[in-house]
Design an enzyme around this catalytic site. Sequence first.
Site, PDB file in Angstrom:
ATOM      1  N   LYS A  10      14.862  -3.171 -13.426  1.00 25.68           N
ATOM      2  CA  LYS A  10      14.003  -1.941 -12.351  1.00 25.68           C
ATOM      3  C   LYS A  10      13.910  -1.149 -12.856  1.00 25.68           C
ATOM      4  O   LYS A  10      13.895  -0.653 -14.028  1.00 25.68           O
ATOM      5  CB  LYS A  10      14.811  -2.210 -11.399  1.00 25.68           C
ATOM      6  CG  LYS A  10      15.555  -3.453 -10.602  1.00 25.68           C
ATOM      7  CD  LYS A  10      16.560  -3.564  -9.659  1.00 25.68           C
ATOM      8  CE  LYS A  10      17.143  -5.089  -8.803  1.00 25.68           C
ATOM      9  NZ  LYS A  10      17.905  -4.741  -7.923  1.00 25.68           N
ATOM     10  N   TYR A  50      11.195 -10.062  -2.219  1.00 29.91           N
ATOM     11  CA  TYR A  50      11.920  -9.261  -1.416  1.00 29.91           C
ATOM     12  C   TYR A  50      12.192  -9.924  -0.455  1.00 29.91           C
ATOM     13  O   TYR A  50      13.483  -9.613   1.123  1.00 29.91           O
ATOM     14  CB  TYR A  50      12.223  -8.306  -1.709  1.00 29.91           C
ATOM     15  CG  TYR A  50      13.125  -7.989  -2.618  1.00 29.91           C
ATOM     16  CD1 TYR A  50      14.277  -8.617  -3.075  1.00 29.91           C
ATOM     17  CD2 TYR A  50      13.067  -6.029  -3.877  1.00 29.91           C
ATOM     18  CE1 TYR A  50      15.152  -7.878  -4.071  1.00 29.91           C
ATOM     19  CE2 TYR A  50      13.480  -5.911  -5.018  1.00 29.91           C
ATOM     20  CZ  TYR A  50      14.264  -6.967  -5.012  1.00 29.91           C
ATOM     21  OH  TYR A  50      15.170  -6.528  -6.481  1.00 29.91           O
ATOM     22  N   ARG A 103      25.012  -5.005 -15.804  1.00 29.49           N
ATOM     23  CA  ARG A 103      25.662  -4.150 -14.023  1.00 29.49           C
ATOM     24  C   ARG A 103      26.591  -2.937 -14.687  1.00 29.49           C
ATOM     25  O   ARG A 103      26.997  -2.225 -14.008  1.00 29.49           O
ATOM     26  CB  ARG A 103      25.508  -4.324 -12.845  1.00 29.49           C
ATOM     27  CG  ARG A 103      23.961  -5.140 -12.695  1.00 29.49           C
ATOM     28  CD  ARG A 103      23.575  -5.764 -11.395  1.00 29.49           C
ATOM     29  NE  ARG A 103      22.584  -6.204 -11.279  1.00 29.49           N
ATOM     30  CZ  ARG A 103      22.083  -7.090 -10.402  1.00 29.49           C
ATOM     31  NH1 ARG A 103      23.192  -7.910  -9.831  1.00 29.49           N
ATOM     32  NH2 ARG A 103      21.244  -7.142  -9.743  1.00 29.49           N
ATOM     33  N   ASN A 113      20.609  -0.933  -9.284  1.00 26.93           N
ATOM     34  CA  ASN A 113      22.107  -2.070  -9.763  1.00 26.93           C
ATOM     35  C   ASN A 113      20.774  -2.647 -10.960  1.00 26.93           C
ATOM     36  O   ASN A 113      21.278  -3.994 -11.707  1.00 26.93           O
ATOM     37  CB  ASN A 113      22.234  -3.180  -9.253  1.00 26.93           C
ATOM     38  CG  ASN A 113      21.334  -3.730  -8.644  1.00 26.93           C
ATOM     39  OD1 ASN A 113      20.054  -3.636  -9.225  1.00 26.93           O
ATOM     40  ND2 ASN A 113      21.959  -4.378  -7.621  1.00 26.93           N
ATOM     41  N   HIS A 116      16.801  -6.640 -11.909  1.00 28.52           N
ATOM     42  CA  HIS A 116      16.514  -8.268 -10.394  1.00 28.52           C
ATOM     43  C   HIS A 116      16.659  -9.881 -11.478  1.00 28.52           C
ATOM     44  O   HIS A 116      16.426 -10.103 -12.490  1.00 28.52           O
ATOM     45  CB  HIS A 116      15.348  -8.088  -9.768  1.00 28.52           C
ATOM     46  CG  HIS A 116      15.005  -9.760  -9.728  1.00 28.52           C
ATOM     47  ND1 HIS A 116      15.582 -10.145  -8.212  1.00 28.52           N
ATOM     48  CD2 HIS A 116      14.649 -10.575  -9.560  1.00 28.52           C
ATOM     49  CE1 HIS A 116      15.239 -11.225  -8.025  1.00 28.52           C
ATOM     50  NE2 HIS A 116      14.304 -11.337  -8.446  1.00 28.52           N
ATOM     51  N   GLU A 127       9.162 -16.549  -7.085  1.00 32.54           N
ATOM     52  CA  GLU A 127       8.970 -15.406  -8.078  1.00 32.54           C
ATOM     53  C   GLU A 127       8.062 -15.244  -9.188  1.00 32.54           C
ATOM     54  O   GLU A 127       7.146 -14.223  -9.169  1.00 32.54           O
ATOM     55  CB  GLU A 127      10.386 -14.557  -8.120  1.00 32.54           C
ATOM     56  CG  GLU A 127      11.906 -15.061  -7.041  1.00 32.54           C
ATOM     57  CD  GLU A 127      13.001 -13.903  -7.189  1.00 32.54           C
ATOM     58  OE1 GLU A 127      13.308 -14.327  -5.886  1.00 32.54           O
ATOM     59  OE2 GLU A 127      13.196 -14.157  -8.404  1.00 32.54           O
TER      60      GLU A 127
HETATM   61  P1  IDP Z   1      20.938  -9.741  -6.505  1.00 33.22           P
HETATM   62  O1  IDP Z   1      19.904  -8.300  -7.053  1.00 33.22           O
HETATM   63  O2  IDP Z   1      22.270  -9.356  -7.056  1.00 33.22           O
HETATM   64  O3  IDP Z   1      20.386 -10.968  -6.240  1.00 33.22           O
HETATM   65  P2  IDP Z   1      20.554  -9.615  -4.172  1.00 33.22           P
HETATM   66  O4  IDP Z   1      21.619  -9.814  -2.240  1.00 33.22           O
HETATM   67  O5  IDP Z   1      19.221 -10.926  -3.823  1.00 33.22           O
HETATM   68  O6  IDP Z   1      21.538  -8.862  -4.758  1.00 33.22           O
HETATM   69  O7  IDP Z   1      19.647  -8.064  -3.268  1.00 33.22           O
HETATM   70  C1  IDP Z   1      18.760  -7.915  -3.525  1.00 33.22           C
HETATM   71  C2  IDP Z   1      18.886  -6.303  -4.274  1.00 33.22           C
HETATM   72  O8  IDP Z   1      18.669  -5.426  -2.783  1.00 33.22           O
HETATM   73  C3  IDP Z   1      20.034  -6.267  -4.773  1.00 33.22           C
HETATM   74  O9  IDP Z   1      19.905  -5.903  -6.270  1.00 33.22           O
HETATM   75  C4  IDP Z   1      19.761  -4.102  -4.520  1.00 33.22           C
HETATM   76  O10 IDP Z   1      19.357  -3.282  -5.656  1.00 33.22           O
HETATM   77  C5  IDP Z   1      19.775  -4.608  -3.281  1.00 33.22           C
HETATM   78  N1  IDP Z   1      21.118  -4.694  -2.335  1.00 33.22           N
HETATM   79  C6  IDP Z   1      21.559  -5.264  -2.142  1.00 33.22           C
HETATM   80  N2  IDP Z   1      22.875  -4.905  -0.986  1.00 33.22           N
HETATM   81  C7  IDP Z   1      22.660  -3.842  -0.291  1.00 33.22           C
HETATM   82  C8  IDP Z   1      22.918  -2.640  -0.095  1.00 33.22           C
HETATM   83  O11 IDP Z   1      24.241  -3.311   0.615  1.00 33.22           O
HETATM   84  N3  IDP Z   1      23.189  -1.610   0.074  1.00 33.22           N
HETATM   85  C9  IDP Z   1      21.706  -1.466  -1.196  1.00 33.22           C
HETATM   86  N4  IDP Z   1      20.998  -1.635  -1.504  1.00 33.22           N
HETATM   87  C10 IDP Z   1      21.637  -3.460  -1.733  1.00 33.22           C
HETATM   88 MG    MG Z   2      19.298 -11.726  -4.988  1.00 29.87          MG
END
Ligand code: IDP
Ligand code: MG
Length: 135
Positions: A10, A50, A103, A113, A116, A127
């Site tokens: 990212k 997303y 992470r 974080n 992805h 994707e």
């Molecule tokens: P992942 O990246 O571990 O698959 P997902 O639940 O798919 O996690 O969420 C996508 C991205 O959205 C996360 O990597 C993170 O950057 C962001 N994200 C997820 N939950 C939150 C939140 O509660 N607050 C802010 N950003 C979030």
């Molecule tokens: Mg995800």
Amino acid sequence: MAERTLILVKPDGVRRRLIGEVIARIEAKGLDITRMQMRTLDRETAERHYAEHVDKPFFAGLVDFITSGPLVALIVEGDDAVAATRQIMGATNPLEATPGSLRGDFATAIGENLVHGSDSPDNGEREIGIFFPPA
Ligand code: IDP
Ligand code: MG
């Protein structure tokens, strides 16, 4: 079982000069990188990527962030590539990610974080189609 997944370094990872760290860990795990591309996403592409999160309160901030600078997209292939890369990445919240994961080692904020990774082989193919469309 051999499968493919989409990994992104990212924009925070690029800014922090961690592209090599992410790639080194994928390779050390024994997975193959078969395509690689650096680009800055437009909002429409970010929203497609997303799409599953469109109704979440953090969606607009997520799109702002992922379009904030260049990222690196990788196709990663290998046995159980989805699970293997999710293990290398660690939990979504860096404060819950185990030390030794990307992470866990390099991030503190859920919104920044570092990486992805697709969450299923089907989502991986979807994707990959966004970042590396068939010619
Ligand atoms: P992942 O990246 O571990 O698959 P997902 O639940 O798919 O996690 O969420 C996508 C991205 O959205 C996360 O990597 C993170 O950057 C962001 N994200 C997820 N939950 C939150 C939140 O509660 N607050 C802010 N950003 C979030
Ligand atoms: Mg995800």
